[in-house]
Every structure is written in structure tokens, then in C-alpha cells.
Design a protein around this motif. Structure first.
Motif, PDB file in Angstrom:
ATOM      1  N   MET A   1      26.597  21.161  34.264  1.00 20.25           N
ATOM      2  CA  MET A   1      26.858  22.308  33.431  1.00 20.25           C
ATOM      3  C   MET A   1      27.170  23.504  34.321  1.00 20.25           C
ATOM      4  O   MET A   1      26.510  23.733  35.320  1.00 20.25           O
ATOM      5  CB  MET A   1      25.631  22.619  32.575  1.00 20.25           C
ATOM      6  N   LYS A   2      28.168  24.233  33.929  1.00 21.09           N
ATOM      7  CA  LYS A   2      28.524  25.452  34.623  1.00 21.09           C
ATOM      8  C   LYS A   2      28.686  26.539  33.564  1.00 21.09           C
ATOM      9  O   LYS A   2      29.386  26.355  32.576  1.00 21.09           O
ATOM     10  CB  LYS A   2      29.830  25.260  35.395  1.00 21.09           C
ATOM     11  N   ILE A   3      28.011  27.660  33.780  1.00 25.61           N
ATOM     12  CA  ILE A   3      28.113  28.769  32.844  1.00 25.61           C
ATOM     13  C   ILE A   3      29.472  29.441  33.041  1.00 25.61           C
ATOM     14  O   ILE A   3      29.833  29.799  34.154  1.00 25.61           O
ATOM     15  CB  ILE A   3      26.969  29.786  33.057  1.00 25.61           C
ATOM     16  N   SER A   4      30.209  29.608  31.945  1.00 21.37           N
ATOM     17  CA  SER A   4      31.554  30.190  32.009  1.00 21.37           C
ATOM     18  C   SER A   4      31.482  31.706  32.175  1.00 21.37           C
ATOM     19  O   SER A   4      30.408  32.312  32.092  1.00 21.37           O
ATOM     20  CB  SER A   4      32.314  29.845  30.731  1.00 21.37           C
ATOM     21  N   THR A   5      32.651  32.311  32.353  1.00 25.47           N
ATOM     22  CA  THR A   5      32.702  33.778  32.435  1.00 25.47           C
ATOM     23  C   THR A   5      32.219  34.384  31.125  1.00 25.47           C
ATOM     24  O   THR A   5      31.632  35.470  31.133  1.00 25.47           O
ATOM     25  CB  THR A   5      34.127  34.283  32.741  1.00 25.47           C
ATOM     26  N   LYS A   6      32.420  33.700  30.028  1.00 22.51           N
ATOM     27  CA  LYS A   6      31.952  34.204  28.740  1.00 22.51           C
ATOM     28  C   LYS A   6      30.432  34.389  28.763  1.00 22.51           C
ATOM     29  O   LYS A   6      29.915  35.416  28.323  1.00 22.51           O
ATOM     30  CB  LYS A   6      32.365  33.250  27.619  1.00 22.51           C
ATOM     31  N   GLY A   7      29.725  33.418  29.290  1.00 19.32           N
ATOM     32  CA  GLY A   7      28.269  33.512  29.389  1.00 19.32           C
ATOM     33  C   GLY A   7      27.824  34.565  30.392  1.00 19.32           C
ATOM     34  O   GLY A   7      26.907  35.351  30.128  1.00 19.32           O
ATOM     35  N   ARG A   8      28.476  34.605  31.543  1.00 18.70           N
ATOM     36  CA  ARG A   8      28.102  35.574  32.582  1.00 18.70           C
ATOM     37  C   ARG A   8      28.404  36.999  32.136  1.00 18.70           C
ATOM     38  O   ARG A   8      27.563  37.898  32.274  1.00 18.70           O
ATOM     39  CB  ARG A   8      28.816  35.241  33.895  1.00 18.70           C
ATOM     40  N   TYR A   9      29.595  37.217  31.592  1.00 13.96           N
ATOM     41  CA  TYR A   9      29.946  38.551  31.102  1.00 13.96           C
ATOM     42  C   TYR A   9      29.089  38.935  29.901  1.00 13.96           C
ATOM     43  O   TYR A   9      28.739  40.105  29.718  1.00 13.96           O
ATOM     44  CB  TYR A   9      31.422  38.627  30.730  1.00 13.96           C
ATOM     45  N   GLY A  10      28.782  37.961  29.068  1.00 13.66           N
ATOM     46  CA  GLY A  10      27.937  38.226  27.903  1.00 13.66           C
ATOM     47  C   GLY A  10      26.560  38.728  28.298  1.00 13.66           C
ATOM     48  O   GLY A  10      26.034  39.665  27.686  1.00 13.66           O
TER      49      GLY A  10
END
Length: 144
Positions: A1-10
């Protein structure tokens, strides 16, 4: 699993919202400028968070966003699941009749998935805000 930019920016946007919505709502434009995240991308992120009740939108000239609950009641896991979906590394087939699959599922994948969920469900948005404030207040003096 890799957290996307959506998760990081969120996560960054949620910390920003928690820091800046103490007395009033916060606009996406202001978060966008502070965090250097596209306003359009923030709209997508906030739509997902609003749908899950993590944030609330206010319409009108004084509109913007506020937290849906207290920062102490919003967990990193809630935010990430709203943006990323299931946080499992591997979708283990619990009904597999293959003993090797059962062995690996039980001893590896289920334990990794549980560890990830335990960690993200133990950190609140309030914890992140407090850590951010601690880091922001630390002044480093360098002497030559």
C-alpha cells in the motif's frame, strides 16, 4: 500500500483547517495558498471528506469549511479511509481452503493490516496539530 498525494495533501489540508478554523470557517483558496496545493485538487479532497462528515461546508460570502467534529474526535484513519479507501496492504482471502494461503494470511497480511489500522486509528487530528505547534514554536539558533 502506498498513500497517494490525495491522502498526503488531505492530511496537510486537515491540519491547516484545524489550525485556522478555531473561530471561523476557512476557504479552500486560503488553504491552497498556505499549503501550495491546487484549489481544484482541494475541492476533490474536501468533497470526499464532506461526504464522510469529517468536515462541513458553509455557503455564501462568509463560506468555507469547518471541522465536522472536534479535532480530538477525528482520527488519521478516518481521513485516510475517506480519501484512500481501505488501507489494507493485501486483501487476504479469509475463505481460502489452501493451507499455505491461510498460513500467510494469518501470520503476515492480517498482522500488517492490523498494525497499519491500529497506528492510524491511534493518532488524532488534535495530536497532529499539537505536534505541528511544537515544531513551529521550536526556534533553532545557529551560532558560527
Amino acid at each position: 500500500m502506498k498513500i497517494s498525494t490525495k491522502g498526503r495533501y488531505g492530511l496537510k489540508a486537515m491540519i491547516d483547517l484545524a489550525l485556522n478554523s478555531v473561530n471561523d470557517s476557512v476557504t479552500l483558496k486560503s488553504i491552497s495558498e498556505r499549503q501550495n496545493i491546487s484549489e481544484g485538487y482541494l475541492e476533490q479532497i474536501f468533497a470526499s471528506l464532506r461526504k464522510k462528515g469529517i468536515i462541513q461546508g458553509k455557503k455564501g460570502s462568509q463560506g468555507g469549511y469547518i471541522l465536522g467534529n472536534s479535532a480530538s474526535d477525528i482520527y488519521v484513519g478516518d481521513i485516510l479511509r475517506a480519501l484512500e479507501g481501505d488501507l489494507s496492504v493485501v486483501d487476504a482471502d479469509e475463505n481460502s481452503e489452501d493451507r499455505m494461503d491461510q498460513c500467510v494470511n494469518y501470520n503476515v497480511w492480517n498482522k500488517i493490516n492490523k498494525s497499519i489500522n491500529d497506528i492510524v486509528d491511534s493518532i488524532t487530528l488534535e495530536d497532529l496539530v499539537m505536534k505541528y505547534n511544537t515544531l513551529a514554536n521550536d526556534v533553532f539558533m545557529y551560532y558560527i
